[in-house]
Scaffold this motif. Structure first.
Motif, PDB file in Angstrom:
ATOM      1  N   LYS A  24     -49.042  36.305  25.085  1.00 29.79           N
ATOM      2  CA  LYS A  24     -49.598  35.063  25.618  1.00 29.79           C
ATOM      3  C   LYS A  24     -48.500  34.157  26.164  1.00 29.79           C
ATOM      4  CE  LYS A  24     -52.445  31.029  24.551  1.00 29.79           C
ATOM      5  NZ  LYS A  24     -53.260  30.301  23.549  1.00 29.79           N
ATOM      6  N   THR A  25     -47.378  34.090  25.439  1.00 34.83           N
ATOM      7  CA  THR A  25     -46.271  33.257  25.905  1.00 34.83           C
ATOM      8  C   THR A  25     -45.696  33.800  27.206  1.00 34.83           C
ATOM      9  OG1 THR A  25     -45.728  32.528  23.658  1.00 34.83           O
ATOM     10  CG2 THR A  25     -43.993  32.349  25.311  1.00 34.83           C
ATOM     11  N   THR A  28     -48.149  32.944  30.031  1.00 36.08           N
ATOM     12  CA  THR A  28     -48.189  31.500  30.291  1.00 36.08           C
ATOM     13  C   THR A  28     -46.950  31.052  31.048  1.00 36.08           C
ATOM     14  OG1 THR A  28     -49.495  31.140  28.284  1.00 36.08           O
ATOM     15  CG2 THR A  28     -48.374  29.223  29.222  1.00 36.08           C
ATOM     16  N   ARG A  31     -47.161  32.090  34.675  1.00 37.84           N
ATOM     17  CA  ARG A  31     -48.058  31.202  35.426  1.00 37.84           C
ATOM     18  C   ARG A  31     -47.347  29.907  35.810  1.00 37.84           C
ATOM     19  NH1 ARG A  31     -52.572  30.346  31.355  1.00 37.84           N
ATOM     20  NH2 ARG A  31     -53.290  28.779  32.871  1.00 37.84           N
ATOM     21  N   ASP A 259     -47.896  31.158  19.183  1.00 40.04           N
ATOM     22  CA  ASP A 259     -47.820  30.801  20.607  1.00 40.04           C
ATOM     23  C   ASP A 259     -47.552  29.324  20.859  1.00 40.04           C
ATOM     24  OD1 ASP A 259     -48.525  33.522  21.471  1.00 40.04           O
ATOM     25  OD2 ASP A 259     -50.509  33.042  20.683  1.00 40.04           O
ATOM     26  N   ALA A 262     -46.390  28.584  24.441  1.00 43.12           N
ATOM     27  CA  ALA A 262     -47.504  28.713  25.388  1.00 43.12           C
ATOM     28  C   ALA A 262     -48.446  27.513  25.295  1.00 43.12           C
ATOM     29  CB  ALA A 262     -48.268  30.008  25.114  1.00 43.12           C
ATOM     30  N   GLU A 266     -49.215  25.085  28.434  1.00 45.07           N
ATOM     31  CA  GLU A 266     -50.598  24.965  28.913  1.00 45.07           C
ATOM     32  C   GLU A 266     -51.041  23.504  28.940  1.00 45.07           C
ATOM     33  OE1 GLU A 266     -52.778  27.495  26.270  1.00 45.07           O
ATOM     34  OE2 GLU A 266     -52.704  29.203  27.642  1.00 45.07           O
ATOM     35  N   LEU A 270     -49.494  23.290  32.894  1.00 42.40           N
ATOM     36  CA  LEU A 270     -50.546  23.970  33.648  1.00 42.40           C
ATOM     37  C   LEU A 270     -51.800  23.129  33.810  1.00 42.40           C
ATOM     38  CD1 LEU A 270     -50.197  27.571  32.183  1.00 42.40           C
ATOM     39  CD2 LEU A 270     -49.220  26.645  34.282  1.00 42.40           C
TER      40      LEU A 270
END
Length: 272
Positions: A24-25, A28, A31, A259, A262, A266, A270
């Motif tokens: 997940k990290t 992320t 992204r 995480d 992440a 996020e 993000l």
């Protein structure tokens, strides 16, 4: 302003308890990079010691950056040095004399990820340090073997915890504010140029990129991250940080096994 640079500590921050970056990290961070955010790994390791993580995160090119040796160098991920705060042979001699007097082993690192030591019996912690950072160990008999223009990024005093506790206190008495000193791990006491720390290196990089302080976020978990927090518009402590560290940041994310990096990206990069 939106966040355009995220500075991330590696050990116990980017890496989980298994010394890995979670899926997940990784996704992320990728992204965030795709939307134009600079992801800057900030570490006590040399460049060779972070290469595998840069590759995994697909951080490459001459317009991506890393802070190494606890802030002694700010450099592009392809090795170009932007700013350095280094030590010289006189510092080497001074530190060696201290270590000889106090019967503690030590090593120094140059700016090419090489480790040097005058110790005849190489400490096991130095061996681990070299292994983790893909660094070679060069054992020398005396400082006279080194070139007169030899420079080092830092010296590392290594040993058992009780021994390092004692020498850390004595070094601070003997040298006061002459060097930047950091207990990076229980078995490592690091000595750097007095202007070398993650915070100053992050400030150097921020100015190089013409970013406002508010456009910088940092994520970390240890005392050597405090100066990084001070030079960020948004500072985030990992959930696995001590209460002392958490009190010095704006926010606390989840821990490195859930995480935390992440989650912070996020929320503040993000989703803005």
């Amino acid at each position: 302003m939106s966040i355009k640079l995220v500075a991330i500590d590696i050990d116990d921050t980017l890496l989980n308890s298994d010394h890995a970056i979670t899926d997940k990290t990784v996704s992320t961070i990728k992204r965030a990079i795709q939307q134009g955010t600079h992801i800057v790994l900030c570490t006590g390791r040399p460049l060779a010691g972070v290469a595998e993580y840069l590759k995994q995160l697909e951080i490459d090119g001459d317009n991506q950056y890393v802070i190494t040796y606890n802030g002694a160098l700010s450099q592009s991920v392809d090795g170009k040095i932007l700013k350095s705060h280094i030590l010289n042979l006189d510092d080497f001699k001074r530190i060696k004399n201290f270590c000889d007097r106090n019967n503690v082993q030590f090593n120094v690192l140059d700016d090419q990820s090489n480790i040097y030591t005058t110790n005849h019996s190489i400490n096991r912690f130095t061996v681990v340090q070299a292994y983790e950072n893909f660094a070679g160990i060069q054992q020398i008999e005396s400082i006279a073997e080194l070139a007169s223009d030899f420079v080092m990024t830092k010296a590392v005093l290594v040993g058992e915890i009780d021994q390092i506790n004692l020498v850390e206190n004595q070094f601070k008495i003997d040298f006061a504010n002459q060097y930047y000193q950091i207990r990076s791990t229980p078995n490592f006491f690091e000595i750097l140029n007095k202007n070398a720390n993650k915070g100053n290196a992050l400030q150097d990089l921020r100015r190089y990129l013409h970013l406002d302080l508010s456009e910088v976020m940092s994520i970390g978990d240890e005392r050597n991250d405090l100066t990084m927090f001070e030079n960020s518009g948004t500072s985030v402590a990992m959930g696995n940080s001590s209460d002392f560290i958490k009190k010095h940041t704006d926010l606390v994310t989840t821990d490195n096994d859930h995480d935390g990096v992440a989650e912070a990206i996020e929320k503040f990069v993000l989703n803005h």
